[in-house]
Each structure stands twice: as structure tokens, then as C-alpha cells.
Design a protein around this motif. Structure first.
Motif, short mmCIF file in Angstrom:
data_model
loop_
_atom_site.label_atom_id
_atom_site.label_comp_id
_atom_site.label_asym_id
_atom_site.label_seq_id
_atom_site.Cartn_x
_atom_site.Cartn_y
_atom_site.Cartn_z
N ASP A 233 1.73 35.72 93.28
CA ASP A 233 1.66 34.86 94.18
C ASP A 233 1.54 35.13 95.16
OD1 ASP A 233 2.61 32.25 95.16
OD2 ASP A 233 4.70 32.64 95.76
N PRO A 234 -0.28 36.30 95.54
CA PRO A 234 -0.52 36.39 96.86
C PRO A 234 -0.91 35.35 97.83
CG PRO A 234 -2.23 36.39 95.28
CD PRO A 234 -1.41 36.29 94.44
N ALA A 235 -0.45 33.68 97.43
CA ALA A 235 -1.16 32.80 98.73
C ALA A 235 0.34 32.53 99.20
CB ALA A 235 -1.29 31.54 97.27
N ARG A 236 1.50 33.61 99.01
CA ARG A 236 2.32 33.57 100.07
C ARG A 236 2.85 34.17 100.59
NH1 ARG A 236 8.20 35.69 97.68
NH2 ARG A 236 8.29 36.13 99.84
N PHE A 237 1.32 35.24 100.97
CA PHE A 237 2.01 35.84 102.49
C PHE A 237 0.41 35.05 103.61
CE2 PHE A 237 1.88 39.13 99.05
CZ PHE A 237 3.61 39.49 99.54
N ASP A 238 0.71 35.82 104.48
CA ASP A 238 0.12 35.72 105.60
C ASP A 238 -0.78 37.03 106.52
OD1 ASP A 238 -1.80 34.09 107.75
OD2 ASP A 238 0.01 33.54 108.62
N VAL A 239 0.53 37.18 107.46
CA VAL A 239 0.36 38.68 107.51
C VAL A 239 1.46 39.92 107.79
CG1 VAL A 239 0.64 39.60 110.07
CG2 VAL A 239 -0.45 37.54 110.04
N ILE A 240 0.76 40.29 106.58
CA ILE A 240 2.25 41.69 106.20
C ILE A 240 2.08 42.75 107.75
CG2 ILE A 240 2.19 43.63 104.65
CD1 ILE A 240 0.92 41.69 102.59
N VAL A 241 3.19 43.51 108.06
CA VAL A 241 2.78 44.42 108.54
C VAL A 241 3.37 45.84 107.76
CG1 VAL A 241 5.06 44.10 109.76
CG2 VAL A 241 3.02 45.68 111.23
N THR A 242 3.02 46.83 107.99
CA THR A 242 3.48 48.00 107.24
C THR A 242 3.28 49.27 107.59
OG1 THR A 242 4.50 48.45 104.90
CG2 THR A 242 1.96 47.74 105.65
N ASP A 243 3.96 50.41 107.04
CA ASP A 243 3.29 51.26 107.73
C ASP A 243 1.99 52.16 107.17
OD1 ASP A 243 3.43 52.86 105.20
OD2 ASP A 243 5.61 54.25 106.03
N ASN A 244 2.02 53.14 107.16
CA ASN A 244 0.51 54.13 107.24
C ASN A 244 0.42 53.72 105.76
OD1 ASN A 244 -2.14 55.50 107.69
ND2 ASN A 244 -1.59 56.19 109.34
N LEU A 245 1.45 54.57 104.53
CA LEU A 245 0.45 55.01 103.25
C LEU A 245 1.37 53.19 102.36
CD1 LEU A 245 1.26 56.61 100.56
CD2 LEU A 245 3.13 57.06 101.51
N PHE A 246 2.42 52.42 103.64
CA PHE A 246 1.84 51.56 101.90
C PHE A 246 1.06 50.65 101.93
CE2 PHE A 246 7.53 52.16 102.72
CZ PHE A 246 7.31 52.96 102.02
N GLY A 247 0.83 50.91 103.23
CA GLY A 247 -0.91 50.06 104.24
C GLY A 247 -2.13 49.98 102.91
N ASP A 248 -1.62 51.86 103.22
CA ASP A 248 -3.14 51.94 102.39
C ASP A 248 -3.08 51.91 100.29
OD1 ASP A 248 -5.20 53.89 101.89
OD2 ASP A 248 -4.28 55.19 102.26
N ILE A 249 -2.40 51.90 100.28
CA ILE A 249 -1.66 51.51 99.12
C ILE A 249 -1.97 50.26 98.29
CG2 ILE A 249 -0.18 51.09 96.93
CD1 ILE A 249 1.09 54.08 97.89
#
Ligand SMILES: NC(=O)C1=CN([C@@H]2O[C@H](COP(=O)(O)OP(=O)(O)OC[C@H]3O[C@@H](n4cnc5c(N)ncnc54)[C@H](O)[C@@H]3O)[C@@H](O)[C@H]2O)C=CC1
Ligand SMILES: CC(C)CC(=O)C(=O)O
Ligand SMILES: [Mg+2]
Length: 353
Positions: A233-249
């Protein structure tokens, strides 16, 4: 716009120079006939430069790059595991060094599924979100070491560093971004159930800053669950904030679900404007297809749109995105070369005028 924008260009390795050439053609096309001018300096940096000279990023390189207003980077790095590069660590010594030295604390990675683009998902829905990935901390800081290396009793540590200062500034950026978007929704992604110390800092920071943004709806997902929802359900996302490693993946996954890694753009932003921000495709140097002229330059071209946004040229950025949107809508399964994609997007920009 007044003075020319000083643009440092780092084509890099593998497909980097191939996609950067097309991105620069698009930049020239969109600037043509406007008051926007660029003064470009090319920097020969990357795995090949290391093999030729033994240098990765010298102090002089860094000073010279800092003297620019913005940076366009292709990709750096050689064939993973190439023993000739073992001592260099191009990714850390060059790419991460630039991000850290230039204080790129926001790594901005939008994911938009353009109409007509095939997604591997059966029912992706309206995919339009942005990952605000912390860019200067986390497990990428190089705080670690190994003891008893090479023995069965080796111990290797790679410490994740999260500071109150670093987390707060990126969380503030993410809330401001969410507040400016129509859906005004922010999802913190972490692993607070296991990484309790860092997780607690991120969670408390989001709660505290969120109190200043009553218009923004906040939720939280563990990173493993986030990968499920990005697929179901990718449409549920608007802005995701996360750390460096999680964000990379997560952003490679986000690229894959929204048309492929060849469409995924990014900006390494220094929001304070103290240092030049750097724009680059999410992908790497793709040694498996380098030199064949088949790399998709669209991610690099969309990175130009992020650069234009950063320069306050939203209208020009929109032109680039419109040209890309029109092109990807008609691509179908046709296999086109890197320069043919560049030609088509440049032609569409011309037709928009
Ligand atoms: N920002 C950067 O400069 C980055 C550099 N790297 C480096 O790049 C090298 C290769 O890394 P990989 O893990 O293989 O990741 P990669 O992103 O270079 O390639 C992964 C797969 O995606 C394909 N691909 C990537 N970009 C594409 C494009 N524009 N068009 C069509 N197909 C594309 C490649 O052919 C490959 O099959 C390594 O040395 C790695 O460290 C990796 C990620 C980011
Ligand atoms: C090559 C790494 C240092 C970075 C990376 O994979 C990324 O930023 O996406
Ligand atoms: Mg990556």
C-alpha cells in the motif's frame, strides 16, 4: 538570476558520466532563453581516479568543491569486491565524506509513480511520497572497529550515532515538508522495539516537534513493517522521516516500486546554505551495464529538477518533470539508448516553450 550558478560536476564512475552528460543537456535546454546561467567545473573523482593517481578526495578537491553553489554527481564506485579498490573505500572516502563535510543532513528522495509507468505492483495506487533520510549520522559515520580480525573470534562493531541536534534538525525539515504538502502526513520509520536508545530519541523528537505542527498527521512504523506497506500500500505514504541506513534501504525499494531505480532522484541538502547541496541519482555506478550506452539517465535528469527546486526555480523544475512525465508515459517496452532518452526529454522541453 544575476550571477551564474557555480556548478561542480562530478561524473564519477561507470554509468555516472553517461547519465550526467544527459542531465547536463537537459539543464542547458531548460536554461536556454532564461536568465539562468551555470558556470561548470568538472571534477574527476571516483574509483578510476584512485586507480590512476592513488587519491580519493584531497583537501584541495574539497576546498575547490566548497567554492561552488551546488554539485551534480553521477555515481562513484567500482565493481563491488574489486581488490584494487580495497584500500580506497571510495564510498566512504568520497561520497560519504562529501555528505559529511558539506553537512548534507537532509537526504531527500522523492518517489513518484508517473502515469503510464509500469510498476511491479499489481495495484500501486497513487504513489507520491518523499523520504527524508538523515544524511550525516547513524551507522554510516564510521564509528567502529574490529578486534582479532581474521580469526574465528573476530569482533566487528559499527556504531550508530544519533545526536539530539542531528535528529531534531532533520525531523524539523521533515515536518516543514509534510506541512507544505497537500496530505500533511508524516511517518517516522525506525526500529524502536529493538534499537531502543536511538529509537527513543527519534520518537521523542518527532513527538516534541510534532506538537508545533498540529496540521500534520503523524504515525509510526517499524522499518520491517514499512517494507511490507511499501509493497502492499505505497499510496499510504506522504513524508517518511528515517535514519541514514533505513533510508538508504527503503529508497532503493521505493525506486523499484515506482518505475525502477533508473527513475529515482535524490538531493543531499544543506538547508542552512552554508555548503553546496549535491544532487545525484539514487543508483550507483552500475558496472554491469557501464559503457554500453543503455543506462537510463532519467534519475539523473530528475535530480536536475531537484537542483532547480533548490535554486528557487520551481517553474523550471516543473518543466523538467513535465518533460519526463510525458516521456515516461510513452516509453512502453521500447529499449532506448541513454542518449535517445536524453534526446527525447530535451526535445520535449523545447516543445514546452
Ligand atoms: N551514490 C553513489 O555513488 C552510489 C554508488 N554505489 C556504488 O556503485 C557500485 C555498484 O553498486 P550496486 O550495488 O551494483 O548498485 P547499482 O545501483 O549501481 O546497480 C544495481 C542494479 O541496478 C541497475 N541500474 C542502476 N542504475 C541504473 C540505470 N540508471 N539504468 C538502468 N539500470 C540501472 C544496475 O545495472 C544493477 O543491475 C558499487 O561500487 C557501489 O558501492 C552504490 C550506490 C550509490
Ligand atoms: C554508496 C553508499 C555510501 C550510499 C548509498 O547507497 C546511497 O546513498 O544510496
Ligand atoms: Mg543506496
Amino acid at each position: 538570476m544575476g550571477e551564474a550558478v557555480r556548478l561542480a560536476v562530478i561524473p564519477g564512475d561507470g554509468i555516472g558520466p553517461e547519465v550526467v552528460d544527459e542531465a547536463l543537456r537537459v539543464l542547458a535546454a531548460v536554461s536556454d532563453g532564461t536568465d539562468l546561467e551555470f558556470e561548470q567545473t568538472r571534477f574527476s573523482l571516483g574509483a578510476q581516479r584512485y586507480l590512476d593517481t592513488g587519491d580519493v578526495l584531497t583537501d584541495d578537491d574539497l576546498v575547490a568543491i566548497k567554492g561552488h553553489d551546488a554539485i551534480l554527481l553521477g555515481a562513484v564506485g567500482g565493481v563491488p569486491g574489486d581488490p584494487r579498490l580495497a584500500g580506497a573505500n571510495i564510498e566512504r572516502g568520497l561520497l560519504l565524506k562529501l555528505r559529511f563535510e558539506l553537512d548534507h543532513y537532509v537526504n531527500l528522495r522523492p518517489s513518484v509513480l508517473y502515469p503510464g509507468v509500469a510498476s511491479p505492483l499489481a495495484n500501486p495506487g497513487h504513489v507520491d511520497f518523499v523520504v527524508v533520510r538523515e544524511g550525516t549520522e547513524g551507522p554510516y559515520v564510521g564509528n567502529g572497529g574490529t578486534i582479532r580480525a581474521g580469526t574465528p573470534h573476530e569482533v566487528a562493531n559499527e556504531v550508530s550515532v544519533n545526536t539530539g541536534y542531528g535528529v531534531e534538525r532533520v525531523v524539523r525539515y521533515a515536518f516543514a515538508a509534510a506541512s507544505a504538502r497537500p496530505r500533511k502526513r508524516l511517518t517516522l520509520v525506525h526500529k524502536t522495539n529493538v534499537l531502543v536508545f536511538a529509537g527513543s530519541l527519534w520518537k521523542r523528537t518527532v513527538d516534541a516537534v510534532g506538537a508545533e505542527y498540529p496540521d500534520v498527521t503523524v504515525d509510526y512504523l517499524h522499518v520491517d513493517a514499512a517494507t511490507i506497506f511499501l509493497v502492499t500500500d505505497p499510496a499510504r505514504f506522504d513524508v517518511i522521516v528515517t535514519d541514514n541506513l533505513f533510508g538508504d534501504i527503503l529508497t532503493d525499494l521505493a525506486g523499484a516500486i515506482s518505475g525502477g531505480i533508473g527513475l529515482a532522484a535524490s538531493g543531499n541538502i544543506n538547508p542552512d546554505g552554508r555548503f553546496p547541496s549535491m544532487f545525484e541519482p539514487v543508483h550507483g555506478s552500475a558496472p554491469d551495464i557501464a559503457g554500453k550506452g543503455i543506462a537510463d539517465p532519467t534519475a539523473a535528469i530528475l535530480s536536475i529538477a531537484l537542483l532547480l527546486d533548490h535554486l528557487g526555480r520551481a517553474g523550471d523544475a516543473a518543466k523538467v518533470r513535465d518533460a519526463v512525465a510525458a516521456d515516461v508515459a510513452e516509453r512502453g517496452d521500447a529499449k532506448r539508448s541513454t542518449s535517445e532518452v536524453g534526446d527525447a526529454i530535451v526535445a520535449r522541453i523545447g516543445a514546452l516553450d
